[in-house]
Design a protein around this motif. Structure first.
Motif, PDB file in Angstrom:
ATOM      1  N   ARG A   9       0.895  -1.019   0.078  1.00  9.10           N
ATOM      2  CA  ARG A   9      -0.044  -0.234  -0.034  1.00  9.10           C
ATOM      3  C   ARG A   9       0.547   1.394   0.155  1.00  9.10           C
ATOM      4  O   ARG A   9       0.686   2.368  -0.630  1.00  9.10           O
ATOM      5  N   ARG A  10       1.661   1.374   1.014  1.00  4.19           N
ATOM      6  CA  ARG A  10       2.559   2.628   1.042  1.00  4.19           C
ATOM      7  C   ARG A  10       3.562   2.700   0.240  1.00  4.19           C
ATOM      8  O   ARG A  10       3.492   3.777  -0.494  1.00  4.19           O
ATOM      9  N   GLY A  11       4.307   1.646  -1.221  1.00  5.60           N
ATOM     10  CA  GLY A  11       4.472   1.623  -1.392  1.00  5.60           C
ATOM     11  C   GLY A  11       4.150   2.019  -2.814  1.00  5.60           C
ATOM     12  O   GLY A  11       4.852   3.414  -3.688  1.00  5.60           O
ATOM     13  N   LEU A  12       2.550   1.736  -2.873  1.00  4.88           N
ATOM     14  CA  LEU A  12       1.762   2.083  -4.158  1.00  4.88           C
ATOM     15  C   LEU A  12       1.594   4.122  -3.943  1.00  4.88           C
ATOM     16  O   LEU A  12       1.311   4.829  -4.699  1.00  4.88           O
ATOM     17  N   ASP A  13       1.276   4.302  -2.613  1.00  3.98           N
ATOM     18  CA  ASP A  13       0.679   5.636  -2.489  1.00  3.98           C
ATOM     19  C   ASP A  13       2.074   6.525  -3.181  1.00  3.98           C
ATOM     20  O   ASP A  13       1.736   7.476  -3.225  1.00  3.98           O
ATOM     21  N   THR A  14       3.037   5.969  -2.850  1.00  7.04           N
ATOM     22  CA  THR A  14       4.710   6.331  -3.189  1.00  7.04           C
ATOM     23  C   THR A  14       4.780   6.641  -4.567  1.00  7.04           C
ATOM     24  O   THR A  14       4.950   7.772  -4.902  1.00  7.04           O
ATOM     25  N   MET A  15       3.863   5.751  -5.731  1.00  5.98           N
ATOM     26  CA  MET A  15       4.541   6.317  -6.513  1.00  5.98           C
ATOM     27  C   MET A  15       3.566   7.065  -7.481  1.00  5.98           C
ATOM     28  O   MET A  15       3.479   7.974  -8.613  1.00  5.98           O
ATOM     29  N   ARG A  16       1.516   6.815  -6.047  1.00  9.32           N
ATOM     30  CA  ARG A  16       0.862   7.596  -7.098  1.00  9.32           C
ATOM     31  C   ARG A  16       1.353   9.177  -6.902  1.00  9.32           C
ATOM     32  O   ARG A  16       1.078  10.064  -7.124  1.00  9.32           O
ATOM     33  N   GLY A  17       2.235   9.386  -5.487  1.00 10.66           N
ATOM     34  CA  GLY A  17       2.204  10.535  -5.151  1.00 10.66           C
ATOM     35  C   GLY A  17       2.608  11.813  -5.927  1.00 10.66           C
ATOM     36  O   GLY A  17       3.108  12.917  -5.480  1.00 10.66           O
ATOM     37  N   VAL A  18       4.285  11.042  -6.734  1.00 16.51           N
ATOM     38  CA  VAL A  18       4.527  11.689  -7.731  1.00 16.51           C
ATOM     39  C   VAL A  18       3.523  11.899  -8.803  1.00 16.51           C
ATOM     40  O   VAL A  18       3.531  10.774  -9.996  1.00 16.51           O
ATOM     41  N   ASP A  19       3.933  13.055  -9.680  1.00 13.09           N
ATOM     42  CA  ASP A  19       2.437  13.394 -10.271  1.00 13.09           C
ATOM     43  C   ASP A  19       3.857  12.882 -12.157  1.00 13.09           C
ATOM     44  O   ASP A  19       5.154  12.546 -12.365  1.00 13.09           O
ATOM     45  N   THR A  20       3.446  12.596 -12.900  1.00 14.34           N
ATOM     46  CA  THR A  20       3.203  12.171 -14.297  1.00 14.34           C
ATOM     47  C   THR A  20       4.482  12.752 -14.796  1.00 14.34           C
ATOM     48  O   THR A  20       5.237  12.105 -15.368  1.00 14.34           O
TER      49      THR A  20
END
Lengths: 284, 295
Positions: A127-138
């Motif tokens: 979950r935290r890994g996915l959140d990190t990926m998502r937190g960085v803008d495209t």
């Protein structure tokens, strides 16, 4: 006409006092809430040092730009072909980015779903890994991938894959967690293994939902793919940013028009496909 | 208690299996066709998008290597000094992050207010004139579809560098996005209060104020919070085109290979975004909970 005669309003108010008494508590809450919101707004404007004197000037200049934008004109046929090619790149970036992100996110979302993998640590880490990926803008991902594979649409594809991986992982795992347990239990009771339970009990329930989410993202990714060219990751954004910088307003409006048409046609197509897959159901 | 499960005779089993095959054949065919189309489209897109898997495999090591090179140097004996060296720009970066949040907030609120004003005009159940609904919806669609960073690029030329173009770009995009979502909420409201206000002689404004707004307000706030979350991410990259916030420092650090700065700024952005996500999610759940309790 007015056959329904109201009695004196005062008597009604007397009979039902609780309906006519102002609700100070609720009003106070709402007033304080909105007051705080407005205060923060004003603080923001002061803190950001918004130059209001430039507003009128800017509006004037903006009006000038708008006048220069009509009619939209690519300049020449050769130029138009270049733009269409860039547009094709943009759609390709959006398509492969969405597809790649979805394919990679699917197995991970199973790990992140509490009803598939019961291990708390695995759950938390994914979950935290996915959140990190998502937190960085495209755009930031695009910037990073340009450094790895060089300028061009491929960097854009990889950037979209990365940011979609995060979003899809979260959406998918939430959809999986919301699935009904009973079919899976049925499969287990009939002698199936845990994997059988996932394959025959869980997946048939969630696949249509996941597909519709993917299609929904395809459209929003087309929007993102139109801009990642600004940092050199291919697609129509590169052309657009360039033409804005050299003030070729007719070309700018032509490009914006192209983008509008493409996005709304993809919106239309993906909407149709979505309804064909799951019917007119709200996506979560 | 164990009992023997009766096995069907072979012929009967065969018959059942055949029927199953017939039943799923059409579905299977559709699935294969869909897969084939998907693969063909992926190949075409790969050709169009210049995918070079060979180069990718060859250069992939650069991806982890990039992150490794951005990692700050740490040693146990001087951890504190290392940390303060890594985050040397912390005061400046926190200020810029604060600016970024404010850009997102001011833009979201301004956009939410104009979206609020427009959404009632875009709802077919409140406005009888088809033309007004159509025009409002197209305006909202335009605001939504043009990416905010494109607006920002144009506004930077018109208004000069700084936070103003960023705020305006976010406000316009938010108007489009929220206007559409708000209108969808309004179209799904209970029609009875509206008819009630209309029947007792209310004007259109009164119909909206007393018939529609009380039904939709908590939903609107929830959508606006969600949009704020999205706009924080958007505002973080506004600086890429000179429209204020922390993006300016980030793109500079990336372009000039200030590796440890890249990781420090990225980390700050990620932490901020996560914090905002966490807080708004809490508030939204409470709002939706209130909604549920009232029904």
């Amino acid at each position: 006409m007015n056959s329904f005669n109201f009695e004196n309003q005062a008597t009604i108010a007397e009979r039902h006092p609780h309906l006519f008494r102002p609700d100070w508590w609720n009003r106070g809450k709402i007033t304080v809430g909105f007051g705080a919101a407005i205060a923060l707004f004003v603080y923001g404007i002061v803190q950001l040092d918004i130059p209001f004197h430039r507003l009128s000037d800017g509006m004037f200049r903006l009006g000038g730009f708008l006048q220069l934008m009509v009619p939209p004109d690519p300049g020449s046929w050769a130029q138009a072909l270049i733009y269409l090619h860039a547009l094709g790149e943009t759609v390709a970036i959006a398509f492969l980015g969405t597809l790649g992100g979805a394919l990679l996110a699917f197995p991970v979302s199973l790990l992140a779903a509490r009803n598939v993998v019961a291990n708390r640590i695995v759950h938390l880490l994914t979950r935290r890994g996915l959140d990190t990926m998502r937190g960085v803008d495209t755009l930031i991902w695009a910037l990073i991938w340009v450094g790895v594979v060089g300028l061009g649409p491929f960097a854009g594809i990889l950037a979209l894959i990365c940011s979609d991986f995060g979003s899809f992982g979260k959406l998918f795992s939430e959809a999986i967690e919301a699935a009904d347990k009973k079919p899976g239990e049925g499969v287990l009771a009939a002698g199936g293994s845990h994997l059988h339970g996932i394959r025959f009990g869980l997946l048939p329930q969630v696949i249509p939902i996941l597909l519709s989410q993917v299609l929904y993202y395809f459209e929003s990714n087309t929007r993102s793919a139109t801009i990642i060219g600004i940092v050199g990751a291919g697609g129509i954004g590169l052309q657009l940013a360039e033409q804005i910088r050299v003030l070729e307003w007719q070309r700018v409006s032509f490009l914006i028009l192209l983008i509008l048409i493409t996005v709304s046609s993809i919106d239309w197509i993906s909407g149709k496909l979505r309804f064909a897959i799951i019917g007119r159901r709200e996506i979560a | 208690m164990r009992t023997a499960v009766p096995e069907f005779p072979e012929a009967r089993l065969q018959e059942l299996a055949d029927r199953y095959a017939v039943a799923v054949a059409a579905k299977r065919r559709r699935l294969w066709l869909g897969t084939a189309v998907l693969i063909a489209a992926a190949l075409a897109a790969g050709w169009m998008g210049d995918v070079k898997l060979g180069m990718f495999a060859e250069n992939f090591w650069r991806f982890p290597a990039y992150f490794a090179s951005t990692a700050p140097k740490f040693s146990f004996s001087s951890a504190w000094v290392d940390l303060s060296e890594w985050l040397w720009g912390l005061p400046r970066w926190t200020r810029l992050l604060g600016d970024t949040l404010l850009i997102a907030y001011v833009g979201t609120l301004a956009g939410a207010i104009s979206g609020f004003a427009l959404c009632f005009l875009a709802s077919a159940n409140l406005v009888k004139s088809r033309a007004i609904v159509f025009v409002t919806r197209r305006v909202l669609e335009f605001c939504r579809t043009v990416p905010e960073i494109v607006f920002a690029l144009i506004f930077v030329l018109a208004f000069g560098l700084g936070a103003l173009p960023g705020v305006l770009a976010i406000a316009i995009h938010t108007t489009g996005a929220l206007g559409k979502q708000f209108a969808e909420v309004v179209e799904n409201i209970d029609i009875n209060p509206i008819e009630g206000v209309a029947a007792s002689g209310g004007s259109w404004i009164q119909i909206v104020r007393f018939g529609a707004v009380p039904q939709v307000l908590s939903n609107f706030v929830s959508y606006a919070l969600l949009r704020f979350e999205i706009n924080v991410r958007g505002a973080a990259v506004m600086g890429f085109v000179g429209a204020g916030g922390i993006g300016q420092d980030l793109i500079e650090a990336v372009r000039k290979f200030y590796f440890t700065d890249v990781s420090a700024i990225l980390l700050l952005i990620i932490v901020t975004v996560m914090l905002i996500d966490f807080v708004t999610e809490r508030v939204r759940h409470r709002l939706l909970g209130l909604e549920g309790a009232r029904k």
